[in-house]
Motif scaffolding. Sequence first.
Motif, PDB file in Angstrom:
ATOM      1  N   SER A   1       3.613 -30.312  -1.338  1.00 31.00           N
ATOM      2  CA  SER A   1       4.318 -29.554  -2.114  1.00 31.00           C
ATOM      3  C   SER A   1       4.976 -29.935  -3.468  1.00 31.00           C
ATOM      4  CB  SER A   1       5.491 -29.208  -1.034  1.00 31.00           C
ATOM      5  OG  SER A   1       6.105 -30.286  -0.498  1.00 31.00           O
ATOM      6  N   VAL A   2       5.407 -31.186  -3.350  1.00 35.59           N
ATOM      7  CA  VAL A   2       6.201 -31.861  -4.467  1.00 35.59           C
ATOM      8  C   VAL A   2       5.520 -32.161  -5.589  1.00 35.59           C
ATOM      9  CG1 VAL A   2       7.577 -33.913  -5.049  1.00 35.59           C
ATOM     10  CG2 VAL A   2       7.892 -33.124  -2.779  1.00 35.59           C
ATOM     11  N   LEU A   3       4.419 -32.939  -5.533  1.00 40.02           N
ATOM     12  CA  LEU A   3       3.462 -33.199  -6.707  1.00 40.02           C
ATOM     13  C   LEU A   3       2.860 -32.088  -7.411  1.00 40.02           C
ATOM     14  CD1 LEU A   3       3.459 -35.646  -8.448  1.00 40.02           C
ATOM     15  CD2 LEU A   3       1.437 -36.540  -7.169  1.00 40.02           C
ATOM     16  N   VAL A   4       2.119 -31.258  -6.491  1.00 44.70           N
ATOM     17  CA  VAL A   4       1.349 -30.192  -7.065  1.00 44.70           C
ATOM     18  C   VAL A   4       2.215 -29.179  -8.150  1.00 44.70           C
ATOM     19  CG1 VAL A   4       0.239 -28.052  -6.449  1.00 44.70           C
ATOM     20  CG2 VAL A   4      -0.090 -29.949  -5.175  1.00 44.70           C
ATOM     21  N   TYR A   5       3.614 -28.686  -7.584  1.00 38.88           N
ATOM     22  CA  TYR A   5       4.223 -27.904  -8.250  1.00 38.88           C
ATOM     23  C   TYR A   5       4.982 -28.764  -9.500  1.00 38.88           C
ATOM     24  CZ  TYR A   5       3.870 -24.942  -4.165  1.00 38.88           C
ATOM     25  OH  TYR A   5       3.314 -24.234  -3.061  1.00 38.88           O
ATOM     26  N   LEU A   6       5.211 -29.841  -9.187  1.00 38.04           N
ATOM     27  CA  LEU A   6       5.964 -30.652 -10.249  1.00 38.04           C
ATOM     28  C   LEU A   6       4.995 -31.008 -11.540  1.00 38.04           C
ATOM     29  CD1 LEU A   6       8.481 -32.239 -11.014  1.00 38.04           C
ATOM     30  CD2 LEU A   6       7.655 -34.407  -9.764  1.00 38.04           C
ATOM     31  N   LEU A   7       3.719 -31.173 -11.163  1.00 40.82           N
ATOM     32  CA  LEU A   7       2.811 -31.595 -12.260  1.00 40.82           C
ATOM     33  C   LEU A   7       2.606 -30.155 -12.979  1.00 40.82           C
ATOM     34  CD1 LEU A   7       0.375 -33.843 -10.402  1.00 40.82           C
ATOM     35  CD2 LEU A   7       1.610 -34.283 -12.454  1.00 40.82           C
ATOM     36  N   ILE A   8       2.184 -29.091 -12.237  1.00 40.05           N
ATOM     37  CA  ILE A   8       2.163 -27.581 -12.862  1.00 40.05           C
ATOM     38  C   ILE A   8       3.368 -27.525 -13.734  1.00 40.05           C
ATOM     39  CG2 ILE A   8       1.687 -25.229 -12.570  1.00 40.05           C
ATOM     40  CD1 ILE A   8       0.243 -26.014  -9.983  1.00 40.05           C
ATOM     41  N   ALA A   9       4.416 -27.719 -13.387  1.00 39.47           N
ATOM     42  CA  ALA A   9       5.595 -27.323 -13.897  1.00 39.47           C
ATOM     43  C   ALA A   9       5.805 -28.137 -15.160  1.00 39.47           C
ATOM     44  CB  ALA A   9       6.846 -27.476 -13.129  1.00 39.47           C
ATOM     45  N   VAL A  10       5.438 -29.536 -15.034  1.00 41.98           N
ATOM     46  CA  VAL A  10       5.800 -30.276 -16.348  1.00 41.98           C
ATOM     47  C   VAL A  10       4.797 -30.207 -17.183  1.00 41.98           C
ATOM     48  CG1 VAL A  10       4.451 -32.496 -15.693  1.00 41.98           C
ATOM     49  CG2 VAL A  10       6.469 -32.658 -16.995  1.00 41.98           C
ATOM     50  N   GLY A  11       3.443 -29.675 -17.039  1.00 42.06           N
ATOM     51  CA  GLY A  11       2.448 -29.315 -17.976  1.00 42.06           C
ATOM     52  C   GLY A  11       2.817 -28.092 -18.591  1.00 42.06           C
ATOM     53  N   ILE A  12       3.258 -27.185 -17.799  1.00 42.67           N
ATOM     54  CA  ILE A  12       3.784 -25.738 -18.504  1.00 42.67           C
ATOM     55  C   ILE A  12       4.840 -26.120 -19.456  1.00 42.67           C
ATOM     56  CG2 ILE A  12       4.905 -23.487 -18.069  1.00 42.67           C
ATOM     57  CD1 ILE A  12       3.268 -23.574 -15.326  1.00 42.67           C
ATOM     58  N   TRP A  13       5.906 -26.921 -19.031  1.00 46.09           N
ATOM     59  CA  TRP A  13       7.170 -27.454 -19.857  1.00 46.09           C
ATOM     60  C   TRP A  13       6.657 -27.699 -21.338  1.00 46.09           C
ATOM     61  CZ3 TRP A  13      12.097 -26.793 -20.478  1.00 46.09           C
ATOM     62  CH2 TRP A  13      13.085 -27.814 -21.056  1.00 46.09           C
ATOM     63  N   PHE A  14       5.689 -28.959 -21.213  1.00 46.88           N
ATOM     64  CA  PHE A  14       5.151 -29.506 -22.498  1.00 46.88           C
ATOM     65  C   PHE A  14       4.383 -28.527 -23.326  1.00 46.88           C
ATOM     66  CE2 PHE A  14       6.870 -33.269 -20.281  1.00 46.88           C
ATOM     67  CZ  PHE A  14       7.868 -33.840 -21.392  1.00 46.88           C
ATOM     68  N   SER A  15       3.533 -27.629 -22.501  1.00 47.71           N
ATOM     69  CA  SER A  15       2.771 -27.008 -23.388  1.00 47.71           C
ATOM     70  C   SER A  15       3.616 -26.064 -24.121  1.00 47.71           C
ATOM     71  CB  SER A  15       1.723 -25.998 -22.411  1.00 47.71           C
ATOM     72  OG  SER A  15       1.012 -27.070 -21.649  1.00 47.71           O
ATOM     73  N   VAL A  16       4.586 -25.437 -23.454  1.00 45.47           N
ATOM     74  CA  VAL A  16       5.489 -24.514 -24.205  1.00 45.47           C
ATOM     75  C   VAL A  16       6.309 -25.056 -25.231  1.00 45.47           C
ATOM     76  CG1 VAL A  16       7.351 -23.006 -23.712  1.00 45.47           C
ATOM     77  CG2 VAL A  16       5.485 -22.757 -22.206  1.00 45.47           C
ATOM     78  N   ARG A  17       6.917 -26.229 -24.896  1.00 43.09           N
ATOM     79  CA  ARG A  17       7.916 -27.004 -25.912  1.00 43.09           C
ATOM     80  C   ARG A  17       7.144 -27.460 -26.995  1.00 43.09           C
ATOM     81  NH1 ARG A  17      13.078 -28.256 -24.346  1.00 43.09           N
ATOM     82  NH2 ARG A  17      13.248 -28.585 -26.785  1.00 43.09           N
ATOM     83  N   LEU A  18       5.839 -27.773 -26.873  1.00 45.03           N
ATOM     84  CA  LEU A  18       5.048 -28.355 -28.097  1.00 45.03           C
ATOM     85  C   LEU A  18       4.097 -27.294 -28.597  1.00 45.03           C
ATOM     86  CD1 LEU A  18       3.674 -31.882 -26.256  1.00 45.03           C
ATOM     87  CD2 LEU A  18       5.656 -31.354 -28.294  1.00 45.03           C
ATOM     88  N   GLY A  19       4.668 -25.896 -28.345  1.00 52.05           N
ATOM     89  CA  GLY A  19       3.808 -24.925 -28.960  1.00 52.05           C
ATOM     90  C   GLY A  19       2.412 -24.804 -28.716  1.00 52.05           C
ATOM     91  N   LEU A  20       1.906 -25.132 -27.395  1.00 52.42           N
ATOM     92  CA  LEU A  20       0.520 -25.126 -27.222  1.00 52.42           C
ATOM     93  C   LEU A  20      -0.330 -26.111 -27.918  1.00 52.42           C
ATOM     94  CD1 LEU A  20      -0.434 -21.478 -26.085  1.00 52.42           C
ATOM     95  CD2 LEU A  20       0.030 -23.320 -24.689  1.00 52.42           C
TER      96      LEU A  20
END
Length: 465
Positions: free
Chosen positions: A16-35
């Motif tokens: 549970s922990v790492l799967v969701y955490l990695l997806i979340a942080v990937g989405i976070w930086f993809s959005v914050r850095l404007g893809l």
Amino acid sequence: MIYNFVSQVNSVLWGSVLVYLLIAVGIWFSVRLGLLQLRHFGHMFALLKGSRHSDERGISSFQALCTSLSARVGTGNLAGVAIAISLGGPGAIFWMWVIAFLGMATAYAESLLAQVYKVHDSNGEFRGGPAYYIQLGLNQRWLAVLFSLSLLFGYGFVFSAVQANTIADALNNTYQFPVMSTAAVVTVLAALIVIGGLRSIGRFAEIVVPFMGLAFVLTALTITFMNISLVPDLLLNIVTSAFGWQEAGAGTFAAALKNGIQRGLYSNEAGAGSVPQAAASAAPNPNHPASQGYLQMLGVFFDTMVVCTCTALVILLAQGGEAGDMEGIRLTQRAMVEHIGPFGSHFVALAICLFGFTSIVGNYAYAESNLHFFKLDHRWGRHTFTLIFLSMMFIGCRFDLVQVWATADMAFGLMAVINVVALLFLTRTIIAVTNDYQRQRGSANAISFRVADCKVQGKTEDSIW
């Protein structure tokens, strides 16, 4: 008893922990850095032009990229992809693509930070990575020590045992070479390179990695074109299997998701905090932390989108896509034999030897760079570490495949959790440094980096900038 403990830790980390955490942080930086990974896709390749420049303090950006690729492009691309498919079905490949796309933004962020907070070691060379940006950027020494110990355990003791284990298994399966004889030869060859230090590893990587990567990709593309009529249905099968949409796919969604992300992360290492060790060692050109972030983002693309996809196509085009018992390199070998005859087994054996061996060398570079963090980057410290590293690699060839991979997953998972949390807390620095680079790209002046121009968190006076 030890294996049971490792399994319990992995069930929490990867369940549970790492799967969701990695997806979340990937989405976070993809959005914050404007893809960034889409908008500046061409810029990653453009930076290769001047990437061979270096100075006496650091290796070139291209050598740093090849060093990171030498660790990335290893058994995870051949054995790891096979394991993902054997346990998660064809759909696991789709989730490997997803985690790689999101991981490109994460890899950019961690490599940028490695450059911002890098320091000089006792030899005047650059050193850095999560342990350094956790201590300097967040002022959390205890968390930095925990990460560094996890990295030393994983890359110093476990991961090279995984690589050596897979090399020995491939050669034993193809040529019936005694496992311990293979272990002895691989250990001696690794010693000849790693004793020369980071510069020796960088020179080795920039010669071998491009050659072996190109040879494997061309072979896989040839096989794909030979079976081009099967490719559309194969791609459809990957997507439908990923979401359990097949008639017999009930319950396969979770297996595909877990194994795709688990093996994808292990292969491309985005977010795990390993690649920043190589990124920090470079003297970037342009002389700005963001430029190394772009190049390491390219490393994730090549590792997963190119090499892992090639392996998956070879296996699936040979109808090796049914989820079942865990299989590693032998599944890849059987698939290659089906395509090109008996030579296929020889080709995979040679590829796994090269891929696995370069990963061993890259792993050493990662672990060795953390000796400075504990003030062990002196002669006796390096010699002691090298002896332990080589010893673990030698005895790793005798370990059981399932137990070796499980231990590797635990060490990798612990590193990733610590690193991802640190990245989130240092988002402000990542955004500020990225914006500084983008502003300078639009000017006529040479791109450079000054800490005073960015709102960098933490103790920047200790870094080389």
